[in-house]
Design a protein around this motif. Sequence first.
Motif, PDB file in Angstrom:
ATOM      1  N   GLN A  49       0.821  -1.216   0.000  1.00 57.26           N
ATOM      2  CA  GLN A  49       0.000   0.000   0.000  1.00 57.26           C
ATOM      3  C   GLN A  49       0.858   1.272   0.000  1.00 57.26           C
ATOM      4  O   GLN A  49       0.496   2.257  -0.625  1.00 57.26           O
ATOM      5  CB  GLN A  49      -0.934  -0.003   1.216  1.00 57.26           C
ATOM      6  N   ARG A  50       1.963   1.238   0.703  1.00 55.81           N
ATOM      7  CA  ARG A  50       2.809   2.444   0.791  1.00 55.81           C
ATOM      8  C   ARG A  50       3.314   2.837  -0.597  1.00 55.81           C
ATOM      9  O   ARG A  50       3.237   3.992  -0.989  1.00 55.81           O
ATOM     10  CB  ARG A  50       3.986   2.161   1.738  1.00 55.81           C
ATOM     11  N   TYR A  51       3.818   1.860  -1.341  1.00 56.26           N
ATOM     12  CA  TYR A  51       4.308   2.157  -2.689  1.00 56.26           C
ATOM     13  C   TYR A  51       3.168   2.619  -3.594  1.00 56.26           C
ATOM     14  O   TYR A  51       3.339   3.511  -4.419  1.00 56.26           O
ATOM     15  CB  TYR A  51       5.003   0.940  -3.301  1.00 56.26           C
ATOM     16  N   ALA A  52       2.008   1.999  -3.453  1.00 54.36           N
ATOM     17  CA  ALA A  52       0.867   2.385  -4.288  1.00 54.36           C
ATOM     18  C   ALA A  52       0.441   3.823  -3.995  1.00 54.36           C
ATOM     19  O   ALA A  52       0.108   4.574  -4.916  1.00 54.36           O
ATOM     20  CB  ALA A  52      -0.299   1.424  -4.071  1.00 54.36           C
ATOM     21  N   ARG A  53       0.449   4.218  -2.718  1.00 55.52           N
ATOM     22  CA  ARG A  53       0.097   5.608  -2.369  1.00 55.52           C
ATOM     23  C   ARG A  53       1.111   6.589  -2.964  1.00 55.52           C
ATOM     24  O   ARG A  53       0.742   7.652  -3.459  1.00 55.52           O
ATOM     25  CB  ARG A  53       0.018   5.779  -0.846  1.00 55.52           C
ATOM     26  N   LEU A  54       2.391   6.218  -2.912  1.00 57.27           N
ATOM     27  CA  LEU A  54       3.428   7.086  -3.486  1.00 57.27           C
ATOM     28  C   LEU A  54       3.301   7.157  -5.006  1.00 57.27           C
ATOM     29  O   LEU A  54       3.527   8.216  -5.600  1.00 57.27           O
ATOM     30  CB  LEU A  54       4.816   6.589  -3.070  1.00 57.27           C
ATOM     31  N   ALA A  55       2.938   6.040  -5.623  1.00 57.23           N
ATOM     32  CA  ALA A  55       2.716   6.038  -7.081  1.00 57.23           C
ATOM     33  C   ALA A  55       1.571   6.971  -7.435  1.00 57.23           C
ATOM     34  O   ALA A  55       1.689   7.803  -8.349  1.00 57.23           O
ATOM     35  CB  ALA A  55       2.415   4.620  -7.567  1.00 57.23           C
ATOM     36  N   GLU A  56       0.461   6.852  -6.713  1.00 54.30           N
ATOM     37  CA  GLU A  56      -0.692   7.714  -6.969  1.00 54.30           C
ATOM     38  C   GLU A  56      -0.304   9.183  -6.828  1.00 54.30           C
ATOM     39  O   GLU A  56      -0.636  10.012  -7.688  1.00 54.30           O
ATOM     40  CB  GLU A  56      -1.827   7.377  -5.995  1.00 54.30           C
ATOM     41  N   LYS A  57       0.440   9.507  -5.775  1.00 57.58           N
ATOM     42  CA  LYS A  57       0.872  10.891  -5.539  1.00 57.58           C
ATOM     43  C   LYS A  57       1.702  11.419  -6.712  1.00 57.58           C
ATOM     44  O   LYS A  57       1.467  12.518  -7.213  1.00 57.58           O
ATOM     45  CB  LYS A  57       1.683  10.960  -4.241  1.00 57.58           C
ATOM     46  N   ARG A  58       2.674  10.606  -7.153  1.00 52.14           N
ATOM     47  CA  ARG A  58       3.535  11.050  -8.259  1.00 52.14           C
ATOM     48  C   ARG A  58       2.728  11.241  -9.547  1.00 52.14           C
ATOM     49  O   ARG A  58       2.934  12.204 -10.279  1.00 52.14           O
ATOM     50  CB  ARG A  58       4.665  10.060  -8.502  1.00 52.14           C
ATOM     51  N   PHE A  59       1.807  10.342  -9.820  1.00 52.39           N
ATOM     52  CA  PHE A  59       1.043  10.470 -11.061  1.00 52.39           C
ATOM     53  C   PHE A  59       0.029  11.606 -10.995  1.00 52.39           C
ATOM     54  O   PHE A  59      -0.256  12.226 -12.026  1.00 52.39           O
ATOM     55  CB  PHE A  59       0.391   9.139 -11.436  1.00 52.39           C
ATOM     56  N   LEU A  60      -0.483  11.896  -9.830  1.00 52.47           N
ATOM     57  CA  LEU A  60      -1.353  13.078  -9.707  1.00 52.47           C
ATOM     58  C   LEU A  60      -0.545  14.351  -9.969  1.00 52.47           C
ATOM     59  O   LEU A  60      -1.038  15.282 -10.615  1.00 52.47           O
ATOM     60  CB  LEU A  60      -2.001  13.127  -8.319  1.00 52.47           C
TER      61      LEU A  60
END
Length: 197
Positions: free
Chosen positions: A44-55
């Motif tokens: 989940q941590r990596y997925a949240r960081l991925a979402e943040k970067r793509f936003l």
Amino acid sequence: RVIDYAIEKMEENIREKPKDVKWYMYQGQLYNLGAVLLSDTPDQRYARLAEKRFLEAREISPRRPQIYLEIAQARKILGDYSGMWATLDEAISLVPEYTTIHYNALVHAIEIGDSGREARELEYISKKESLLDFTTIRDAYFKAGRFRDAAVMQKQYIAKAADDTEAKTMAKFYQQLAGLYKLAGEKKRAGEAALKV
């Protein structure tokens, strides 16, 4: 360690060139990859960081479809299916004729068991594409454990490929079909496909 090292290098590039969208995308892709690969259950941590970067990438380049596909992937990992569909629908409204978005939506629908969305996307793609990407759809069904549906796609793929594919390659296609039928519990059809090999 390799993924974390690469992520740190992308971070350096982002600091040096904060308006260059590609570094946000590269880092976001690494986070999405890490989310899937680094544990038995998605991280989940990596997925949240991925979402943040793509936003952030979307703020820089709001008309780039790949960004929306990556946001949807991160949200799927996070279990935010409504956010995933909202992102894909936004991408579709930006570039409605770009069938890659519809293929992504179809694969996500198969993976999470959304049969209504699956049917709509499959219908749309079938109308728009003269030649379906049967292997992408087959692989999504296989991954979801829907071996009978995967076999149907493989059979359609074989039918489309039959006229201009050499015998050795066709034998491989039938071998795959036999394996799918076997997994689906259809021994008679598996035997028939094996005889074709």
